[in-house]
Design a protein around this motif. Structure first.
Motif, short mmCIF file in Angstrom:
data_model
loop_
_atom_site.label_atom_id
_atom_site.label_comp_id
_atom_site.label_asym_id
_atom_site.label_seq_id
_atom_site.Cartn_x
_atom_site.Cartn_y
_atom_site.Cartn_z
N SER A 1 0.82 -1.21 0.00
CA SER A 1 0.00 0.00 0.00
C SER A 1 0.86 1.27 0.00
CB SER A 1 -0.92 -0.05 1.23
OG SER A 1 -1.49 1.18 1.46
N GLN B 1 -5.45 -5.17 -3.14
CA GLN B 1 -5.29 -3.72 -2.99
C GLN B 1 -5.23 -3.03 -4.35
OE1 GLN B 1 -3.25 -2.66 1.00
NE2 GLN B 1 -1.88 -4.14 0.08
N ARG C 1 -3.60 -3.64 -7.11
CA ARG C 1 -2.38 -3.63 -7.92
C ARG C 1 -2.38 -4.89 -8.77
NH1 ARG C 1 -3.06 -0.06 -3.68
NH2 ARG C 1 -1.18 1.15 -3.25
N ALA D 1 0.90 3.82 6.10
CA ALA D 1 -0.06 3.41 5.08
C ALA D 1 -1.18 2.57 5.69
CB ALA D 1 0.66 2.61 3.99
N THR E 1 3.51 1.49 -3.54
CA THR E 1 3.00 1.39 -4.91
C THR E 1 1.64 2.07 -4.99
OG1 THR E 1 1.79 -0.69 -4.58
CG2 THR E 1 4.12 -0.88 -5.18
N ALA E 2 1.21 2.33 -6.19
CA ALA E 2 -0.09 2.98 -6.39
C ALA E 2 -1.06 1.98 -7.05
CB ALA E 2 0.08 4.19 -7.30
N PRO E 3 -2.37 2.17 -6.83
CA PRO E 3 -3.33 1.27 -7.46
C PRO E 3 -3.09 1.19 -8.97
CG PRO E 3 -4.44 2.67 -5.88
CD PRO E 3 -3.01 3.16 -5.96
N GLU F 1 -0.70 -0.34 -10.44
CA GLU F 1 0.72 -0.63 -10.76
C GLU F 1 1.05 -2.11 -10.66
OE1 GLU F 1 3.88 1.05 -8.43
OE2 GLU F 1 3.20 3.07 -8.88
#
Ligand SMILES: Cc1ncc(COP(=O)(O)O)c(C=O)c1O
Length: 407
Positions: A117, A143, A145, A271, A120-122, A124
């Motif tokens: 979380s 999550q 990704r 996060a 990284t970003a959603p 990715e």
């Protein structure tokens, strides 16, 4: 092929070690998920708990702890445990970890989710090697990704990193989730592999989460080296660890996130926010006791596991010559390749229904889109008594042998 019978594979009972007489009737107590999930009569070699009782020094410390208050005493961490843990990690090369670089968590898995979380970003891709302990790929997909999966390669005598696959999968990734030692193949990545992996993450500018939860369950004499033992990668790595595999204490829930850069640890922790919770007072006591006085118990247990590993490996080689398994270097989990069997596509069902043995099915250890590759593999937990293990293997051989295997 040798003519050895499984009885001959069993070492002399006088050296059978501390767990030779475990009784299924006792193990099948209502608090045991492992033993009660399946019907009576099934030998459960699935979820990663050992069938062994709690180490006496831990039991003693827990009893003593209960005579005192159970308030928020360790809400901000525990300095004693912090110091003990840093001293322990230094033996694997994680030297000079600052006190603020250790953060206690209610378990290792929350740390895996928080790392994904935070770093990284959603949408990715997140890099990992498959097969892998399933919360790795679930932490990515649940999550939002994508799993960038690099399948391990079957070497001559062990599972190996497929460097080409890793390169190809890494495109667009910012984070590598590493399992070291590796569940489910039992590999301990060696110095050469770790050095190359460090070069790789530096060249690719990747963050690394190294889950080293099984590090104290090594079945070879090779020294253990943490991924972040090399100063070149320290600032980009969070290492996750805990006592629950080595000391069989998963029910008490505690882990730690360790980093040389305390800001990175804080960022990962943030996060998860208030969802993370805190470890319990009893889990802190348990881990302190394990690190202080658990050594003899652990050595005895690892020696017993090594014997079980050898029995399992010999059994597969002599009684299931069409199957494949590489000697497990760490963990008490064996990764068996039963793909040559005509019913490889339903191995879990076959073994449960016809052998009355519960194992974990290979596809569990890969994300959607990659499961097919692991059809016909099974993960076998051999942390039970040697007689029960042999009985389970006998039943498996019998059930698998009902159909001719073409090799
Ligand atoms: C590699 C690995 N990480 C994490 C865990 C679970 O850790 P925890 O129970 O502390 O969340 C396991 C359990 O088997 C594991 O094999």
């Amino acid at each position: 092929m040798s003519d050895a019978t499984p009885t001959e594979l069993l070492p002399d009972p006088s050296v059978a070690g501390p767990y030779g007489s475990l009784d299924p009737a006792t193990l099948r107590h209502p608090d045991s998920l492992k033993w009660t999930f399946f019907e009576e009569g099934v030998i459960p070699l699935w979820v990663a708990d050992m069938d062994y009782p709690v180490a006496p020094p831990i039991l003693g410390a827990l009893r003593e702890r209960l005579t005192r208050g159970l308030g928020y005493h360790q809400l901000l961490g525990d300095r004693t445990l912090n110091g003990q843990l840093r001293a322990h990690l230094a033996t694997g090369g994680l030297t000079d970890v600052p006190e603020e670089g250790v953060l206690f968590l209610p378990g290792v898995v929350p740390g895996i989710y928080a790392t994904v979380s935070a770093l990284t970003a959603p949408g990715e891709p997140v890099l990992t090697m498959t097969p892998v302990y399933h919360p790795f790929h679930l932490a990515i997909t649940e999550q939002g990704r994508r799993v960038a999966a690099a399948p391990l390669a079957e070497g001559g005598a062990r599972w190996e990193i497929d460097w080409d696959a890793l390169e190809a999968a890494a495109e667009g990734c910012r984070l590598l989730l590493l399992c070291h030692p590796h569940n489910p193949t039992g590999r301990v990545w060696d110095a050469g592999e770790l050095a190359r992996l460090r070069d790789f993450v530096l060249a690719r500018d990747l963050w690394v989460m190294s889950d080293e939860l099984h590090a104290d369950l090594r079945l070879t004499d090779a020294p253990f080296e943490s991924f972040a033992a090399d100063p070149r990668v320290r600032e980009r790595t969070v290492t996750l660890t805990g006592p629950c595999k080595a000391y069989n204490t998963a029910g008490l829930g505690i882990g730690a996130m360790v980093g040389h850069d305390p800001d990175l640890v804080k960022r990962v922790r943030a996060a998860a926010g208030g969802l993370m919770g805190h470890p319990s007072a009893l889990s802190v006591t348990m881990w302190q006791a394990a690190l202080q006085g658990g050594g003899p118990w652990l050595r005895e247990t690892v020696a017993y596991l090594r014997g079980n590993r050898d029995v399992l490996q010999a059994f597969v080689e002599t009684r299931l010559p069409w199957a494949r398994s590489f000697p497990v270097e760490a963990t008490y989990l064996a990764w068996l390749d039963l793909r040559a069997h005509p019913r490889a596509g339903e191995m879990q069902k076959l073994l449960l229904e016809e052998a009355k043995v519960a194992i974990n099915d290979g596809p569990l250890f890969a994300p959607e889109g990659h499961k097919e590759r692991y059809q016909g593999f099974v993960r076998v937990n051999f942390a039970t008594s040697r007689p029960l293990l042999v009985e389970a293997l006998e039943r498996m051989a019998e059930a698998l042998g009902r159909e001719a295997v073409l090799t």
